[in-house]
Design a protein around this motif. Structure first.
Motif, mmCIF file in Angstrom:
data_model
loop_
_atom_site.group_PDB
_atom_site.id
_atom_site.type_symbol
_atom_site.label_atom_id
_atom_site.label_comp_id
_atom_site.label_asym_id
_atom_site.label_seq_id
_atom_site.Cartn_x
_atom_site.Cartn_y
_atom_site.Cartn_z
ATOM 1 N N ASP A 130 0.827 -1.213 0.000
ATOM 2 C CA ASP A 130 0.000 0.000 0.000
ATOM 3 C C ASP A 130 0.857 1.257 0.000
ATOM 4 O O ASP A 130 0.445 2.307 -0.503
ATOM 5 C CB ASP A 130 -0.934 0.012 1.213
ATOM 6 N N ASN A 131 2.073 1.141 0.574
ATOM 7 C CA ASN A 131 2.980 2.289 0.658
ATOM 8 C C ASN A 131 4.078 2.250 -0.405
ATOM 9 O O ASN A 131 5.053 2.993 -0.306
ATOM 10 C CB ASN A 131 3.644 2.323 2.047
ATOM 11 N N LYS A 132 3.928 1.401 -1.412
ATOM 12 C CA LYS A 132 5.031 1.178 -2.343
ATOM 13 C C LYS A 132 5.401 2.429 -3.123
ATOM 14 O O LYS A 132 6.573 2.610 -3.475
ATOM 15 C CB LYS A 132 4.710 0.033 -3.301
ATOM 16 N N GLN A 133 4.430 3.300 -3.401
ATOM 17 C CA GLN A 133 4.758 4.519 -4.133
ATOM 18 C C GLN A 133 5.777 5.351 -3.366
ATOM 19 O O GLN A 133 6.691 5.936 -3.941
ATOM 20 C CB GLN A 133 3.487 5.336 -4.393
ATOM 21 N N LYS A 134 5.628 5.358 -2.058
ATOM 22 C CA LYS A 134 6.530 6.154 -1.219
ATOM 23 C C LYS A 134 7.946 5.582 -1.240
ATOM 24 O O LYS A 134 8.905 6.285 -1.528
ATOM 25 C CB LYS A 134 6.003 6.203 0.221
ATOM 26 N N TRP A 135 8.079 4.270 -0.949
ATOM 27 C CA TRP A 135 9.440 3.738 -0.856
ATOM 28 C C TRP A 135 10.052 3.441 -2.210
ATOM 29 O O TRP A 135 11.276 3.451 -2.355
ATOM 30 C CB TRP A 135 9.510 2.519 0.060
ATOM 31 N N MET A 136 9.240 3.204 -3.231
ATOM 32 C CA MET A 136 9.799 3.018 -4.573
ATOM 33 C C MET A 136 10.367 4.333 -5.103
ATOM 34 O O MET A 136 11.469 4.371 -5.647
ATOM 35 C CB MET A 136 8.709 2.516 -5.524
ATOM 36 N N VAL A 137 9.634 5.435 -4.914
ATOM 37 C CA VAL A 137 10.104 6.748 -5.370
ATOM 38 C C VAL A 137 11.344 7.166 -4.604
ATOM 39 O O VAL A 137 12.303 7.695 -5.164
ATOM 40 C CB VAL A 137 8.994 7.803 -5.216
ATOM 41 N N LEU A 138 11.341 6.903 -3.285
ATOM 42 C CA LEU A 138 12.503 7.258 -2.468
ATOM 43 C C LEU A 138 13.739 6.523 -2.937
ATOM 44 O O LEU A 138 14.819 7.107 -3.058
ATOM 45 C CB LEU A 138 12.213 6.920 -0.997
ATOM 46 N N ARG A 139 13.595 5.240 -3.239
ATOM 47 C CA ARG A 139 14.738 4.458 -3.673
ATOM 48 C C ARG A 139 15.238 4.921 -5.047
ATOM 49 O O ARG A 139 16.429 4.989 -5.303
ATOM 50 C CB ARG A 139 14.349 2.974 -3.723
ATOM 51 N N GLU A 140 14.294 5.257 -5.949
ATOM 52 C CA GLU A 140 14.682 5.744 -7.269
ATOM 53 C C GLU A 140 15.444 7.056 -7.162
ATOM 54 O O GLU A 140 16.404 7.297 -7.899
ATOM 55 C CB GLU A 140 13.430 5.911 -8.135
ATOM 56 N N LYS A 141 15.032 7.923 -6.238
ATOM 57 C CA LYS A 141 15.731 9.201 -6.035
ATOM 58 C C LYS A 141 17.139 8.955 -5.513
ATOM 59 O O LYS A 141 18.096 9.591 -5.955
ATOM 60 C CB LYS A 141 14.956 10.081 -5.058
ATOM 61 N N GLU A 142 17.262 8.003 -4.566
ATOM 62 C CA GLU A 142 18.588 7.696 -4.030
ATOM 63 C C GLU A 142 19.493 7.139 -5.117
ATOM 64 O O GLU A 142 20.680 7.474 -5.192
ATOM 65 C CB GLU A 142 18.452 6.698 -2.877
ATOM 66 N N THR A 143 18.939 6.289 -5.991
ATOM 67 C CA THR A 143 19.732 5.720 -7.082
ATOM 68 C C THR A 143 20.185 6.807 -8.048
ATOM 69 O O THR A 143 21.328 6.822 -8.507
ATOM 70 C CB THR A 143 18.899 4.665 -7.833
ATOM 71 N N ALA A 144 19.274 7.747 -8.342
ATOM 72 C CA ALA A 144 19.627 8.843 -9.246
ATOM 73 C C ALA A 144 20.725 9.717 -8.644
ATOM 74 O O ALA A 144 21.645 10.155 -9.340
ATOM 75 C CB ALA A 144 18.394 9.683 -9.545
ATOM 76 N N ASP A 145 20.638 9.968 -7.334
ATOM 77 C CA ASP A 145 21.663 10.773 -6.663
ATOM 78 C C ASP A 145 23.012 10.072 -6.710
ATOM 79 O O ASP A 145 24.059 10.708 -6.915
ATOM 80 C CB ASP A 145 21.261 11.041 -5.210
ATOM 81 N N GLU A 146 23.001 8.738 -6.521
ATOM 82 C CA GLU A 146 24.250 7.984 -6.560
ATOM 83 C C GLU A 146 24.877 8.039 -7.953
ATOM 84 O O GLU A 146 26.092 8.196 -8.094
ATOM 85 C CB GLU A 146 23.992 6.534 -6.154
ATOM 86 N N GLN A 147 24.051 7.917 -8.976
ATOM 87 C CA GLN A 147 24.572 7.972 -10.344
ATOM 88 C C GLN A 147 25.118 9.347 -10.672
ATOM 89 O O GLN A 147 26.116 9.476 -11.384
ATOM 90 C CB GLN A 147 23.451 7.591 -11.318
ATOM 91 N N GLU A 148 24.476 10.396 -10.150
ATOM 92 C CA GLU A 148 24.955 11.751 -10.397
ATOM 93 C C GLU A 148 26.303 11.990 -9.734
ATOM 94 O O GLU A 148 27.178 12.650 -10.284
ATOM 95 C CB GLU A 148 23.931 12.757 -9.883
ATOM 96 N N GLU A 149 26.484 11.401 -8.535
ATOM 97 C CA GLU A 149 27.758 11.546 -7.840
ATOM 98 C C GLU A 149 28.873 10.829 -8.590
ATOM 99 O O GLU A 149 30.023 11.259 -8.579
ATOM 100 C CB GLU A 149 27.633 11.000 -6.416
#
Length: 341
Positions: free
Chosen positions: A261-280
């Protein structure tokens, strides 16, 4: 055999009323007379040649007599699985074995069969001395009102009710020795039958499959023995919680549903973290505006010269004229006539 199953329409208000008014099963004492099993024959529309099989099918091991329904339950379990295997084999010729297995399991699991027992009132004729069973049946009757076809693992069904249905099936089979007759007797009683269109996957299974697909780490933290709680973590982050007093597996499935039920929250959070890691990890320097324009000029010149590939010439003068109002448009002019040797 072979006809497409039709789901029986259900009036949930009628079901709710009938379930909440369900009579208790027969907790036998010396002062209580046993209900007539002739009524069971009317419910299932089958007359037993051997009445002893019918009595055995409705006798729980807690009744403390020389027999119980356990042996007939064993037979009924095998017969029921065979019946659904055969039915699905002909109904769904293109379905893979894995999907066939999942569909069969959905139609013979504990909750599905317990619903059948409750819907037709079989529990009222069960001879037993198991006092907790009364409360379990009443709680189950209240819980399923919120779930039309199946709770998908969110409620705990009394196994004794499912066992009772299997024992009745076993008794009919042993009495008639024909799986065709058994299917004729019970197909309608087992309605609504779960189909490929109505089947659901348990939330715990859904979550496992989602995590495997997205390379996530799933972990359940079990404190059920202390406080009846199971917590769900994905990649070390808390994403869901489930509680249930009677059975840990139900609490875990509820935790999985909470996470989904909360997957939108933790899926988006994880995608943002992955994007930040790739940018670094990517180079921090970017091309300047002049460098970008120079690269574009070189590309235009290269494309122009490709037009004269193989031409023997002494010199080509190239002039690049850039329109300031639109830097992406370039005009290439030939500065001097080509001279052949």
């Amino acid at each position: 055999m072979g006809a497409e199953p039709q789901e029986t329409p259900i009036d949930m208000n009628e079901v709710k009323q009938s379930l909440l008014e369900t009579e208790p099963s027969t907790l036998v004492t010396e002062s209580i007379s046993l209900p007539s099993l002739d009524e069971v024959e009317e419910i299932i529309d089958y007359k037993f040649k051997n009445k002893d099989l019918l009595e055995e099918a409705f006798t729980h091991s807690s009744f403390m007599c020389s027999f119980s329904y356990e042996r007939l339950e064993y037979v009924g379990d095998a017969v029921l699985n065979l019946l659904f295997s055969r039915e699905h084999y002909f109904l769904y010729p293109d379905m893979t074995p894995g999907k066939l297995t999942r569909l069969r399991a959905a139609n013979v699991d504990t909750e599905k069969l317990a619903r059948v027992a409750l819907r037709h009132g079989f529990h009222r004729y069960l001879r037993h001395k198991k006092r907790l069973l009364e409360d379990q049946i009443q709680e189950f009757a209240r819980a399923i009102v919120d779930y039309h076809l199946h709770s998908n693992g969110l409620i705990d069904a009394p196994k004794d009710l499912a066992d009772l249905v299997e024992s009745i099936i076993g008794a009919v089979f042993m009495d008639c020795n024909s799986i065709d007759i058994v299917w004729k007797v019970f197909k309608g009683l087992l309605e609504p039958i779960i189909t490929p269109e109505t089947i659901q996957i348990h939330f715990n299974t859904q979550l496992h499959e989602m995590c495997q697909k997205n390379n996530r780490t799933l972990k359940y933290v079990d404190s059920w023995e202390e406080n009846k709680i199971v917590d769900c973590f994905i990649d070390g982050e808390f994403v869901g919680r489930g509680t249930y007093n009677l059975r840990k597996e139900v609490a875990q499935n509820r935790a999985a549903k909470d996470a989904l039920d909360n997957k939108q929250k933790w899926m988006v959070l994880r995608e943002k973290e992955t994007a930040d890691e790739q940018e670094e990890e990517s180079p921090t320097s970017q091309l300047s505006e002049e460098e970008s324009e120079c690269q574009m000029n070189n590309r235009v010149i290269s494309e122009f010269l490709d037009q004269f590939a193989g031409v023997d010439h002494r010199r080509i003068d190239i002039v690049i004229l850039t329109e300031q109002t639109n830097p992406e448009r370039y005009t290439v002019q030939l500065g001097q006539t080509l001279h052949q040797s």
